[in-house]
Design a protein around this motif. Sequence first.
Motif, PDB file in Angstrom:
ATOM      1  N   GLY A 151       0.849  -1.193   0.000  1.00  0.00           N
ATOM      2  CA  GLY A 151       0.000   0.000   0.000  1.00  0.00           C
ATOM      3  C   GLY A 151       0.879   1.234   0.000  1.00  0.00           C
ATOM      4  N   MET A 152       0.886   1.959  -1.122  1.00  0.00           N
ATOM      5  CA  MET A 152       1.795   3.099  -1.281  1.00  0.00           C
ATOM      6  C   MET A 152       1.293   4.295  -0.482  1.00  0.00           C
ATOM      7  N   LYS A 153       1.966   4.533   0.645  1.00  0.00           N
ATOM      8  CA  LYS A 153       1.671   5.657   1.524  1.00  0.00           C
ATOM      9  C   LYS A 153       2.936   5.927   2.335  1.00  0.00           C
ATOM     10  N   LEU A 154       2.922   7.008   3.081  1.00  0.00           N
ATOM     11  CA  LEU A 154       4.075   7.328   3.915  1.00  0.00           C
ATOM     12  C   LEU A 154       4.351   6.172   4.872  1.00  0.00           C
ATOM     13  N   GLY A 155       5.599   5.694   4.895  1.00  0.00           N
ATOM     14  CA  GLY A 155       5.972   4.580   5.762  1.00  0.00           C
ATOM     15  C   GLY A 155       5.977   3.237   5.075  1.00  0.00           C
ATOM     16  N   CYS A 156       5.563   3.196   3.799  1.00  0.00           N
ATOM     17  CA  CYS A 156       5.398   1.906   3.124  1.00  0.00           C
ATOM     18  C   CYS A 156       6.725   1.195   2.875  1.00  0.00           C
ATOM     19  N   ARG A 168      10.799 -14.236   3.978  1.00  0.00           N
ATOM     20  CA  ARG A 168      12.013 -15.019   3.718  1.00  0.00           C
ATOM     21  C   ARG A 168      12.478 -15.738   4.978  1.00  0.00           C
ATOM     22  N   ALA A 169      12.337 -15.100   6.146  1.00  0.00           N
ATOM     23  CA  ALA A 169      12.716 -15.740   7.408  1.00  0.00           C
ATOM     24  C   ALA A 169      11.854 -16.964   7.693  1.00  0.00           C
ATOM     25  N   ASP A 170      10.642 -16.951   7.180  1.00  0.00           N
ATOM     26  CA  ASP A 170       9.745 -18.102   7.336  1.00  0.00           C
ATOM     27  C   ASP A 170      10.045 -19.204   6.316  1.00  0.00           C
ATOM     28  N   GLY A 171      11.088 -19.000   5.513  1.00  0.00           N
ATOM     29  CA  GLY A 171      11.486 -20.022   4.554  1.00  0.00           C
ATOM     30  C   GLY A 171      10.645 -20.043   3.296  1.00  0.00           C
ATOM     31  N   LEU A 172       9.995 -18.923   2.992  1.00  0.00           N
ATOM     32  CA  LEU A 172       9.097 -18.859   1.847  1.00  0.00           C
ATOM     33  C   LEU A 172       9.678 -17.999   0.730  1.00  0.00           C
ATOM     34  N   VAL A 173       9.133 -18.153  -0.447  1.00  0.00           N
ATOM     35  CA  VAL A 173       9.586 -17.426  -1.628  1.00  0.00           C
ATOM     36  C   VAL A 173       8.685 -16.222  -1.872  1.00  0.00           C
ATOM     37  N   LEU A 174       9.294 -15.057  -2.016  1.00  0.00           N
ATOM     38  CA  LEU A 174       8.544 -13.872  -2.454  1.00  0.00           C
ATOM     39  C   LEU A 174       8.562 -13.884  -3.978  1.00  0.00           C
ATOM     40  N   ALA A 175       7.418 -14.223  -4.570  1.00  0.00           N
ATOM     41  CA  ALA A 175       7.360 -14.414  -6.021  1.00  0.00           C
ATOM     42  C   ALA A 175       7.243 -13.093  -6.780  1.00  0.00           C
ATOM     43  N   GLY A 176       6.733 -12.071  -6.123  1.00  0.00           N
ATOM     44  CA  GLY A 176       6.546 -10.781  -6.785  1.00  0.00           C
ATOM     45  C   GLY A 176       5.809  -9.836  -5.862  1.00  0.00           C
ATOM     46  N   TRP A 177       5.749  -8.576  -6.267  1.00  0.00           N
ATOM     47  CA  TRP A 177       5.040  -7.582  -5.465  1.00  0.00           C
ATOM     48  C   TRP A 177       4.343  -6.586  -6.375  1.00  0.00           C
ATOM     49  N   VAL A 178       3.311  -5.973  -5.822  1.00  0.00           N
ATOM     50  CA  VAL A 178       2.516  -4.989  -6.565  1.00  0.00           C
ATOM     51  C   VAL A 178       2.415  -3.723  -5.731  1.00  0.00           C
ATOM     52  N   ALA A 179       2.672  -2.596  -6.353  1.00  0.00           N
ATOM     53  CA  ALA A 179       2.503  -1.299  -5.693  1.00  0.00           C
ATOM     54  C   ALA A 179       1.092  -0.792  -5.974  1.00  0.00           C
ATOM     55  N   ASN A 180       0.354  -0.489  -4.921  1.00  0.00           N
ATOM     56  CA  ASN A 180      -1.007   0.012  -5.067  1.00  0.00           C
ATOM     57  C   ASN A 180      -1.100   1.398  -4.451  1.00  0.00           C
ATOM     58  N   GLN A 181      -1.407   2.391  -5.271  1.00  0.00           N
ATOM     59  CA  GLN A 181      -1.416   3.786  -4.830  1.00  0.00           C
ATOM     60  C   GLN A 181      -2.686   4.078  -4.033  1.00  0.00           C
ATOM     61  N   ILE A 182      -2.672   3.689  -2.768  1.00  0.00           N
ATOM     62  CA  ILE A 182      -3.857   3.893  -1.937  1.00  0.00           C
ATOM     63  C   ILE A 182      -3.985   5.340  -1.471  1.00  0.00           C
ATOM     64  N   ASP A 183      -2.877   6.068  -1.449  1.00  0.00           N
ATOM     65  CA  ASP A 183      -2.905   7.488  -1.082  1.00  0.00           C
ATOM     66  C   ASP A 183      -2.647   8.314  -2.342  1.00  0.00           C
ATOM     67  N   PRO A 184      -3.693   8.935  -2.911  1.00  0.00           N
ATOM     68  CA  PRO A 184      -3.513   9.676  -4.164  1.00  0.00           C
ATOM     69  C   PRO A 184      -2.617  10.903  -4.021  1.00  0.00           C
ATOM     70  N   ASP A 185      -2.418  11.346  -2.779  1.00  0.00           N
ATOM     71  CA  ASP A 185      -1.609  12.545  -2.543  1.00  0.00           C
ATOM     72  C   ASP A 185      -0.245  12.215  -1.947  1.00  0.00           C
ATOM     73  N   ALA A 187       3.416  12.001  -1.212  1.00  0.00           N
ATOM     74  CA  ALA A 187       4.567  12.782  -1.653  1.00  0.00           C
ATOM     75  C   ALA A 187       5.677  11.858  -2.150  1.00  0.00           C
ATOM     76  N   CYS A 188       6.365  12.275  -3.200  1.00  0.00           N
ATOM     77  CA  CYS A 188       7.526  11.537  -3.731  1.00  0.00           C
ATOM     78  C   CYS A 188       7.170  10.096  -4.082  1.00  0.00           C
ATOM     79  N   PHE A 189       6.026   9.924  -4.734  1.00  0.00           N
ATOM     80  CA  PHE A 189       5.583   8.575  -5.098  1.00  0.00           C
ATOM     81  C   PHE A 189       6.640   7.853  -5.943  1.00  0.00           C
ATOM     82  N   ASP A 190       7.134   8.503  -6.986  1.00  0.00           N
ATOM     83  CA  ASP A 190       8.089   7.861  -7.894  1.00  0.00           C
ATOM     84  C   ASP A 190       9.385   7.483  -7.170  1.00  0.00           C
ATOM     85  N   GLU A 191       9.830   8.349  -6.274  1.00  0.00           N
ATOM     86  CA  GLU A 191      11.057   8.068  -5.530  1.00  0.00           C
ATOM     87  C   GLU A 191      10.862   6.873  -4.587  1.00  0.00           C
ATOM     88  N   ASN A 192       9.715   6.807  -3.943  1.00  0.00           N
ATOM     89  CA  ASN A 192       9.418   5.675  -3.072  1.00  0.00           C
ATOM     90  C   ASN A 192       9.343   4.383  -3.879  1.00  0.00           C
TER      91      ASN A 192
END
Length: 229
Positions: A151-156, A168-185, A187-192
Amino acid sequence: MNLAAKQYFIAGTDTDVGKTLVACGILRAAAARGLKTLAIKPVAAGADLTEQGLRNTDALMLIDAMTESLPYEQVNPVLLAPPIAPHIAAEQAGRRLSVSQLAGFCRGVMMRKVDMVLIEGAGGWRVPLSQREMLSGLVVELQTPVILVVGMKLGCISHALLTAEAIRADGLVLAGWVANQIDPDMACFDENLATLRNFLPAPCLGVLPNLSQPDANLAAEHLDISPLL
């Protein structure tokens, strides 16, 4: 293709970050490729009273997005009415949740002859099921790769990196991730976003724009599920 069904757990950096929207987008994208799909939300907290009885909105969205049919009770076998932490809702209802119970429900769906099965979690990675077990234990039991919804917001950034470390500590594979812009405002979305691309040890499957209403078809247009297939 169903000789080797793809099975993934949809996790989130927090609650209300768009796990269901992303899951439905992946299901629609898979269907566009001619794949047969199913989904399960083994435990849900929060329900509305309908003509068919209590129903969870997320589970209904999954049913609408997947290609194959299952009774509601198989898609969402554990439904707790109040929209609060599952272990608290279960305690209030006099019920006991366990990893083994939920794993049994999931395996019943995972054994179906389809091309892709998605298992949607509840809340963030370390959501308790009881005073002894957490929902992350279900993923360890099933040994399914994980798709993380950020969830793309401050602190994400911290939330995402800590969740990835826990997966990863649980021994599992992170297959991929999706960025979801839940906060339309935000700041610095592209940089994050660039920072997440740099640090998360998995491919970015897509970036969803802020949507006024959840739209699985629109979400699918912003996703590349090739790394999952």
